[in-house]
Each structure stands twice: as C-alpha cells, then as structure tokens.
Write an enzyme that holds these catalytic residues in place. Structure first.
Site, PDB file in Angstrom:
ATOM      1  N   SER A   1      60.094  26.266  21.875  1.00  0.00           N
ATOM      2  CA  SER A   1      61.147  27.109  22.453  1.00  0.00           C
ATOM      3  C   SER A   1      60.563  27.949  23.567  1.00  0.00           C
ATOM      4  O   SER A   1      59.378  28.329  23.525  1.00  0.00           O
ATOM      5  CB  SER A   1      61.741  28.024  21.382  1.00  0.00           C
ATOM      6  OG  SER A   1      62.590  29.010  21.962  1.00  0.00           O
TER       7      SER A   1
ATOM      8  N   TYR B   1      60.623  35.541  15.453  1.00  0.00           N
ATOM      9  CA  TYR B   1      60.887  34.134  15.769  1.00  0.00           C
ATOM     10  C   TYR B   1      60.004  33.666  16.928  1.00  0.00           C
ATOM     11  O   TYR B   1      59.378  32.605  16.868  1.00  0.00           O
ATOM     12  CB  TYR B   1      62.360  33.971  16.132  1.00  0.00           C
ATOM     13  CG  TYR B   1      62.718  32.615  16.690  1.00  0.00           C
ATOM     14  CD1 TYR B   1      62.880  31.513  15.851  1.00  0.00           C
ATOM     15  CD2 TYR B   1      62.903  32.436  18.067  1.00  0.00           C
ATOM     16  CE1 TYR B   1      63.215  30.262  16.368  1.00  0.00           C
ATOM     17  CE2 TYR B   1      63.240  31.197  18.586  1.00  0.00           C
ATOM     18  CZ  TYR B   1      63.395  30.116  17.731  1.00  0.00           C
ATOM     19  OH  TYR B   1      63.707  28.885  18.248  1.00  0.00           O
TER      20      TYR B   1
END
Length: 256
Positions: A149, A162
């Site tokens: 990501s 995260y």
C-alpha cells in the site's frame, strides 16, 4: 507456466475473499488460468467466491477452483495448509492479498487490537510469504505478488498502525525479491492508493481513488512486464516521492 502475456495456468490466492484478488483472478481466468486455490477462513463468502469463479467459463473449458482453510493469525498451521497446495503440483502464481485496516482511534487506545493488525498484515505475511517463496524456488519458477500500500511509503499520523504494518510488509517483500533473484521466481510488490472496497467503505476518499478492477489490470500488466514494483494509479509514484522527501515538520501539517 505462464504464457506470453504473463498469465499463469495456476493461481494461489492468500486472502480468498479479497476484492482485489478476485478481480485479478477474473482477469487471469479470462486468459489462461484454469486452476485457482482460494485460501482463507472457511466461510460462506469464501465458498461463494469459489462458485463465482467456476461460473466464469463453459463446462468444456472449465476452471477448477478449490478452497483452502487459512488464517493469517495462525502461522503454526501455514506450512501444513500451504504445503498441501504445492503437493498437488506446480503453482505459477501466488497472490498475497490478505490484510486488515484496523481502526486507528480504537487501536491506539487498545494495544492488543493494534497488535492484531500488525500480526495479520506483517507477521502472517512473513510466514506465508516465506513458505510460498521456498516452494516456488524449489519448483524453479513462478511469481509471488504482494499487495502492499502507498500507506507504507510514508506513514501518516491518521493511520500509522496500519501504515507501519504495510511498511514492514513492503520492505520484507523487496528483500525477498532480492533473495530470490536468479532463482526463476519473480516477486512483484503492488502499491495501490485508496481502493474502493468493503474495507474502505464509509471512509473519506483520498485523491486518485481507484477500484479493484484497476488494480487487477495493473497486476496483469506488471506480470507481463515482469515488474518489481507497481503503483496504482501510476501517478501515485510521483505523489509519494514528493511526500517521502517532505520535511517532517511540513509533513505533520499536511491535511493527510
């Protein structure tokens, strides 16, 4: 083995209900993929995903889809579960697509919840990634595609739990790619921006938001080119390069 367009004959998905992974599987089944393994926690959603893939092709050119019990949070069971898949024959492509977003506010206040995010996104991926990498190296060919990501490229205050787990995953996958160089195994790291999925439903969309189908298309193109890193959309590479080099005092004040 893969054809001239990089499409594998056999595909193992770790995270069998991932919308990005299933969009990728649909594209590959439309080309050459005829065996798909969906690894995930047993559930009606996992079985429905398998049934949907089976229905993509006519009976005369059917795709075989099987489900495998797999839990990222149970590394002690990974070798046995994934070993059974590779024992069935060569796997041309492994797509590591599991992960959780977590809830930043809750997780900061509940460290065990934060640990669960880290264990899923990083520890579970290290375990499964190494097992699959060793199996691919033993067979002498294959691709390992890791869904990372842009959140891991420069960790933001708004989702640093995260983001840090994805930063660890990204670094691991890059190192693994270097370790496998020359072995016949291709490792590709995919860095999407904000993707419109169930996981992000209800969140404020970031600029340049994309879709599972767009990420799947980028993965297919990356396989064909044997890319090592894929950004989705491609312009994210320039954006994150600028953010990565922004002074920390400036970065803190950005509305990210």
């Amino acid at each position: 083995m893969k054809d001239a367009f990089g499409a594998p004959q056999s595909l193992l998905i770790l995270g069998g209900t991932s919308e990005i992974a299933l969009a990728t599987a649909r594209r590959l089944v439309a080309r050459r993929t005829r065996t798909v393994w969906l690894a995930g926690r047993p559930s009606p959603d996992l079985e429905a995903a398998a049934a949907a893939l089976r229905g993509l092709r006519p009976e005369a050119d059917a795709v075989t889809v099987r489900t495998v019990p797999f839990d990222a949070l149970d590394p002690s069971a990974h070798e046995e579960a994934l070993g059974k898949v590779f024992a069935e024959g060569d796997v041309d492509m492994v797509l590591l697509a599991f992960g959780v977003l977590g809830d930043q506010g809750r997780d900061e206040a509940a460290p065990l919840a934060a640990v669960r995010v880290a264990q899923t996104n990083y520890t579970g991926a290290v375990s499964a990634g190494l097992i699959c990498a060793n199996a691919l190296r033993a067979q002498g060919h294959g691709s390992l595609v890791v869904l990372s990501s842009v959140a891991g490229e420069r960790v933001r205050r708004a989702n640093f739990i995260y983001g840090s787990s994805k930063a660890g995953l990204d670094a691991f996958a890059q190192g693994l790619g270097d370790a496998l160089h020359g072995s016949g195994v291709h490792v590709m790291v995919v860095r999407p921006g904000f993707v419109r999925t169930r996981m992000t439903a209800g969140l404020t969309e970031a600029p340049m938001a994309t879709t599972p189908e767009a990420v799947a298309h980028a993965i297919e193109q990356g396989l064909w080119r044997r890319s090592e890193t894929v950004w989705v959309p491609g312009a994210m590479r320039l954006v994150m390069s600028a953010l990565r080099h922004a002074p920390r005092t400036v970065f803190r004040r950005l509305p990210l």
